[in-house]
Structure formats: C-alpha cells, structure tokens
Design a protein around this motif. Structure first.
Motif, mmCIF file in Angstrom:
data_model
loop_
_atom_site.group_PDB
_atom_site.id
_atom_site.type_symbol
_atom_site.label_atom_id
_atom_site.label_comp_id
_atom_site.label_asym_id
_atom_site.label_seq_id
_atom_site.Cartn_x
_atom_site.Cartn_y
_atom_site.Cartn_z
ATOM 1 N N ARG A 401 0.839 -1.210 0.000
ATOM 2 C CA ARG A 401 0.000 0.000 0.000
ATOM 3 C C ARG A 401 0.868 1.253 0.000
ATOM 4 N NH1 ARG A 401 -4.647 0.648 4.450
ATOM 5 N NH2 ARG A 401 -5.436 -1.093 3.203
ATOM 6 N N GLY A 402 1.904 1.273 0.869
ATOM 7 C CA GLY A 402 2.783 2.434 0.910
ATOM 8 C C GLY A 402 3.545 2.622 -0.387
ATOM 9 N N ALA A 403 3.990 1.518 -0.990
ATOM 10 C CA ALA A 403 4.714 1.608 -2.259
ATOM 11 C C ALA A 403 3.822 2.160 -3.354
ATOM 12 C CB ALA A 403 5.246 0.230 -2.648
ATOM 13 N N LEU A 404 2.580 1.696 -3.411
ATOM 14 C CA LEU A 404 1.654 2.195 -4.435
ATOM 15 C C LEU A 404 1.364 3.677 -4.229
ATOM 16 C CD1 LEU A 404 -0.813 -0.818 -4.703
ATOM 17 C CD2 LEU A 404 0.725 0.017 -6.495
ATOM 18 N N THR A 405 1.258 4.096 -2.978
ATOM 19 C CA THR A 405 1.050 5.523 -2.700
ATOM 20 C C THR A 405 2.220 6.346 -3.208
ATOM 21 O OG1 THR A 405 -0.310 5.041 -0.758
ATOM 22 C CG2 THR A 405 0.695 7.227 -0.879
ATOM 23 N N ASP A 406 3.430 5.866 -2.935
ATOM 24 C CA ASP A 406 4.614 6.605 -3.387
ATOM 25 C C ASP A 406 4.709 6.633 -4.907
ATOM 26 O OD1 ASP A 406 5.553 7.464 -0.965
ATOM 27 O OD2 ASP A 406 7.017 5.866 -0.710
ATOM 28 N N LEU A 407 4.416 5.519 -5.561
ATOM 29 C CA LEU A 407 4.492 5.487 -7.022
ATOM 30 C C LEU A 407 3.430 6.386 -7.639
ATOM 31 C CD1 LEU A 407 5.209 1.691 -7.477
ATOM 32 C CD2 LEU A 407 6.797 3.567 -7.933
ATOM 33 N N GLY A 408 2.251 6.442 -7.029
ATOM 34 C CA GLY A 408 1.235 7.377 -7.504
ATOM 35 C C GLY A 408 1.699 8.811 -7.377
ATOM 36 N N ARG A 409 2.408 9.093 -6.281
ATOM 37 C CA ARG A 409 2.961 10.436 -6.074
ATOM 38 C C ARG A 409 4.006 10.763 -7.147
ATOM 39 N NH1 ARG A 409 2.906 15.647 -4.291
ATOM 40 N NH2 ARG A 409 4.615 16.187 -2.881
ATOM 41 N N VAL A 410 4.847 9.795 -7.474
ATOM 42 C CA VAL A 410 5.854 10.007 -8.521
ATOM 43 C C VAL A 410 5.174 10.382 -9.832
ATOM 44 C CG1 VAL A 410 7.651 8.924 -9.916
ATOM 45 C CG2 VAL A 410 7.525 8.443 -7.466
ATOM 46 N N ILE A 411 4.149 9.640 -10.212
ATOM 47 C CA ILE A 411 3.473 9.881 -11.489
ATOM 48 C C ILE A 411 2.731 11.213 -11.470
ATOM 49 C CG2 ILE A 411 1.603 9.038 -12.971
ATOM 50 C CD1 ILE A 411 2.568 6.170 -12.160
ATOM 51 N N GLU A 412 2.195 11.583 -10.314
ATOM 52 C CA GLU A 412 1.548 12.887 -10.194
ATOM 53 C C GLU A 412 2.559 14.008 -10.406
ATOM 54 O OE1 GLU A 412 -1.367 15.241 -7.038
ATOM 55 O OE2 GLU A 412 0.093 13.798 -6.284
ATOM 56 N N LEU A 413 3.744 13.845 -9.832
ATOM 57 C CA LEU A 413 4.772 14.874 -9.969
ATOM 58 C C LEU A 413 5.395 14.890 -11.352
ATOM 59 C CD1 LEU A 413 6.618 14.367 -6.550
ATOM 60 C CD2 LEU A 413 5.098 16.266 -7.157
ATOM 61 N N ASP A 414 5.557 13.708 -11.945
ATOM 62 C CA ASP A 414 6.237 13.599 -13.235
ATOM 63 C C ASP A 414 5.556 12.528 -14.075
ATOM 64 O OD1 ASP A 414 7.876 13.427 -15.398
ATOM 65 O OD2 ASP A 414 9.692 12.866 -14.296
#
Length: 549
Positions: A401-414
């Motif tokens: 869950r935490g990894a998916l949250t971080d990856l979603g954040r990456v895609i939102e930023l870039d």
C-alpha cells in the motif's frame, strides 16, 4: 467564478524566468503569511526561486551553501528537471492557498518563458478546475524593446544559472555576448554560462560552437582550459550512451589537463587541475576502468587540500564521486564515510542523501536508507526520485500500500516517469487489482510503446483473464524486445503451461532461471516437470525453491 487577480502579462521580456509565477506569488504570499506562515515557509525554496523580491517577507529556511560563495566557487549546475520540481512545489502552494471557484488569466502566453509554460502546464494538470480555472491567451501588448545593458543582463543570467533556468541563460547569454567585447572578462562569463546551459539542455552542437567561439576569441589559458573541459563533457555526459564519443572526450580533457598544469597561480592550478582530473575520472568510469577513475578522484582530493577553506562545493563533489567509486568496488564502509563527509559540507543539498540511501538499501539497512530518502524529500521542492526510491524500499519490506502511494505520487509529480508506471503496474497485478494494473500498463505503453517490462505485465494480465492469444503476443514481443528479461520468459512459461504446451513451459522457465533464479520460477518449473512425469527433477526444483525461504 471570479478572477483571482488582474490578468497577468506572461511575456518573458523584460523580467525573464517566472514572470507569471512572480506576479501570482506577489499577490498570494503576503496574505498567506498572515494566516498560514507555516505553509509559506514549507515552500520557501520554490517561492524565492521564482520571486526573489519576496526575500524580505519569506524566511529562507532551506539554504544551500552556494548562496554565500563567490562566483568562481559556484560550480554546480542544477539539472533541467529542477524546474519541474519548482513547478510542482509552486502548484501545491497555489492549490492550498486559493479559494475555490477562482480563475487565473494570462496573456502573451506564446511569449512566456519555459519556466512559466511548465508551471502553467503543471497547474492545469494538478489543480482541479473547480478550485482554479486557468485561462490562457496568446495575444497581448508588446512590451518595450529590451534595452538592458550587459551588466543588467548578467544579473539575470547569473540568477538563472544558479536556479537552473537554462533556457533563459541561453537566450540572455547570447544577448550578453553580443553586447560585450569578445574575449573580455564579462563576455567570457556569458560564454561559459551559455555553453554550459546548452550542454545541460542537450543542445550539444550549439554548445560546441560556443566553446569554439571562446577558442577563437581568446588566448587566455584559463579560458582555453575551461573550454577544453566543457567540450570534453559534451561527449562524456551525453544522455544517449550511443552518441558518446569517449575517445574524443579523452583528447579534449587531456588538453584541459595539459593547460591547467601550466597555470601560474598555485591555487588556480590546484583547483582547475583537480576539476579536470575529476572529468577524466568520469571518462574512465564510463569505459569501465573503475580503479583508474578512483586514482584520479583521489589525486583531485589531494590537490583540493591545497585550497584551504576555498571551493567547498568542489570538495563535496569529489568526496561524493569517490564514495560512488568505492561503493562500486565493494568498499562500502569507506563509501559511507565519504558520503557522510560530503553531506556535512552542505546538508541542504538533496542528491547525496539519495545516493547514500541507495547504498544503504543495497546493504539491507532499510531504516537508515528510509531516513536518507526522507531527508532528501525535506531538503527542497518535491523530488520524484526520492518517492520512487522509497517505493522500492517499501516493496521489499512488503508494504504494498505504501509503495503504491509513493508510485502514484511520482506519477503525479512527473507523468513521464516510466519506471514508476512499470513498478506500479507490477504491484497492482501481484495484488490481484487487474483492472487498475491494466490501466497502468496502458498509460505506460502510451509513453513507451513496446516496453518489455510493461508487455510482461500485460501478458500476465491477459493470461489471468484467459485471453491466451493476446497474452502470447504480448510476451513474445517482450522476449523479443528484451531477451535478458527473466520475468518475460517466466511469464511466458506460465502461459505455455496454461495453454497445454508443457515442454515449452519448461523451456521458458529454464531460461528464466538461467537469467535470474527465483523461488517462484523453480516452483513453477517443478509443476511443469511433474506434468511430464519427471518427478525427480521436480523434487530437485522444490528443494531449490525452499532454499530461498
């Protein structure tokens, strides 16, 4: 809907970078300081980068040491991606301070600086229209002719170089060169910044031409040494490995070293010679000669001791480069010591937290790695790489869950961060969230059609859905695109078993094991081997699988 403020003229003349951003911040920051000073302070770096005139109002809490250094000691050039970080930070600030139902109008967008165009794009993508509608107009009043003299242009070029506004450095640097005497001190500063910015933007042919102009205009050995170094780095640092000419780079860096060796001033000689040797170390590294690269960096560190307290950034870079080489050679304790020393020189610089965190991650020191990634996150505007690295760490620790949250954040930023799409799709598929995984694969393939990793996940999804022909097409394409990708062979082995081709399944799973032995591959091959009546071989694979637990 009402206008947030009067229409902003986005023409980049005469202010230059962040004309739109500065106007917006001058409107938003003063009232925000009254009711949410903490929010302003959390975005101090990006606010002051875009609107330095707000320095009396916004306290600079996160300051790198280059701010107080003389011009010749500020050797770091921010990567072009820094402006995306600034745009994301500014967007989050605007999103959090504006009242819903407002609109921002900008004219002369066609003449806006790339920093503002990037910011407007990020704001449009990340701020819901119900919060802020952004209205853009190409037309607008034509500003007065640019009559700035060379000194005024230099102030903008110098600021732009420090902040990473490379397009403005190129445009205004060329104007500055045209308004100064070729070969003179100020002309040289314009030329050096312009060529460096062109190289940073990947415009290597133009950069090479500027370095040639320096050689044609000057007989100053320092200029010739610097231009030889700069020309060498165009090849050594080219982002496309296929277009690097390391032989030509070596010839140019050798010329730089030869000239630097003859510089009469001992401090100039120690700094410039160490700088050039560090450049040669990069060439050695890219040619696979790690020992030679390490010797060169160590000789540069020895020379830096002659500089006393001067050139701290030079020492910081050398220490971090030595740490990287030591880590590659397996000397992890010494590498960690060098990273610590580099970070101590400028604790507000995020890059070396990431590098040290990656080394700690490889060593299995997950808590220490996590701390470094989060230090990098706090050091400045949003940093996609830090979230991506933390996602990898969370994946290894089973925190899907935490990894998916971080990856979603990456895609939102870039939205162009391809590896984040790959990893997120793989995690979603492993978690059985096939519909979401399929959407992620489609988004990634839109960025990189034919990407083997994404095709592998697609093949896995199609197999699970029973669309075996579609799965075979995807996995065949993945194997063809990346014959060394174990996951593609392994997933095709599962598909072939599902389709009844048990011999083919064993063949593909065996190839996957050759490339990257994993317990699930041995387990799957054992199942296929038993289906063929090869029980002894299957038992052996089960034993191999158990060794991983």
């Amino acid at each position: 809907m009402r206008l947030l403020m009067p229409m902003i003229d986005g023409h980049r003349r005469p202010r230059g970078p962040y004309t739109v951003a500065a106007a917006l911040l001058r409107h938003l920051v003063p009232p925000a300081m009254e009711w949410s000073a903490d929010l302003v302070e959390a975005h101090d770096v990006e606010i002051l980068a875009a609107a330095p005139e707000l320095a009396d109002l916004v306290p600079a809490g996160r300051v790198t040491i280059d701010v107080g250094l003389p011009d010749d000691e500020r050797i770091l050039v921010p990567a072009p991606r820094r402006t995306l970080r600034l745009a994301n930070g500014l967007t989050e600030f605007v999103r959090d301070v504006v009242s819903p139902g407002q609109a921002l109008a900008v004219c002369n967008v066609a003449e806006a600086d790339p920093t503002d165009l990037e910011l407007l794009d990020v704001m449009t993508r990340r701020i819901p229209p119900a919060t802020l509608t952004i209205m853009l107009y190409s037309g607008g009043p034509e500003p007065a002719a640019d009559t700035r003299d060379a000194d005024e242009l230099w102030a903008v070029v110098d600021r732009s170089m420090r902040e990473g506004f490379l397009h403005a450095v190129v445009e205004l640097g060329e104007q500055g060169m045209a308004r100064t005497e070729p070969g003179g001190p100020l002309w040289w500063r314009f030329a050096q910044r312009t060529a460096t910015a062109l190289g940073g933007l990947g415009r290597t042919t133009e950069a090479r031409a500027v370095w040639d102009r320096v050689r044609a205009a000057s007989q100053d050995p320092k200029m010739h040494a610097a231009s030889a170094y700069g020309t060498a780095m165009l090849d050594a640092r080219h982002p496309d490995p296929a277009r690097r000419d390391l032989g030509r780079a070596r010839r140019w860096i050798n010329q730089a070293i030869a000239i630097s060796t003859l510089l009469p001033d001992p401090l100039d000689r120690a700094f410039k010679l160490g700088f050039d040797r560090n450049g040669l170390a990069l060439i050695e590294l890219r040619q696979g000669r790690l020992g030679a690269a390490l010797s060169l960096v160590e000789s540069a560190i020895e020379l830096a001791r002659e500089l006393g307290e001067r050139h701290p950034l030079h020492r910081m870079v050398l220490l971090a480069n030595r740490a990287q080489l030591l880590a590659a050679l397996g000397h992890t304790k010494e590498a960690l010591d060098d990273y610590a020393a580099a970070i101590a020189i400028d604790p507000a610089f995020p890059d070396y937290y990431l590098e040290r965190g990656n080394l700690l991650f490889k060593l299995g020191q997950y808590e220490e790695a996590l701390a470094d990634y989060e230090r990098a996150m706090r050091a400045g505007p949003p940093l996609p790489e830090a979230y991506y690295n933390r996602a990898e760490l969370r994946t290894v620790r089973g925190d899907t869950r935490g990894a998916l949250t971080d990856l979603g954040r990456v895609i939102e930023l870039d939205p162009g961060y391809l590896d984040a799409y790959i990893n997120r799709a793989g995690l979603l598929a492993a978690a059985g969230r096939d519909d979401e995984a399929r959407l992620g694969v489609a988004a990634g393939l839109a960025l990189a059609p034919g990407n083997a990793h994404l095709l592998t996940v697609l093949g896995q999804l199609e197999t699970a859905a029973g669309r075996l022909a579609e799965a075979r097409t995807a996995l065949d394409d993945a194997v063809a695109a990346a014959p060394g990708l174990a996951a593609a062979w392994g997933n095709r082995g599962v598909l072939r078993y599902t389709a009844g081709d048990v011999e083919g399944a064993v063949e593909d799973l065996s190839r996957a094991i050759e490339l990257q032995p994993q317990p699930d591959l041995y387990t799957n091959r054992a199942i296929a081997l038993r289906a063929l009546g090869r029980d002894a071989d299957a038992d052996a694979d089960d034993r191999r699988a158990s060794l991983f637990s």
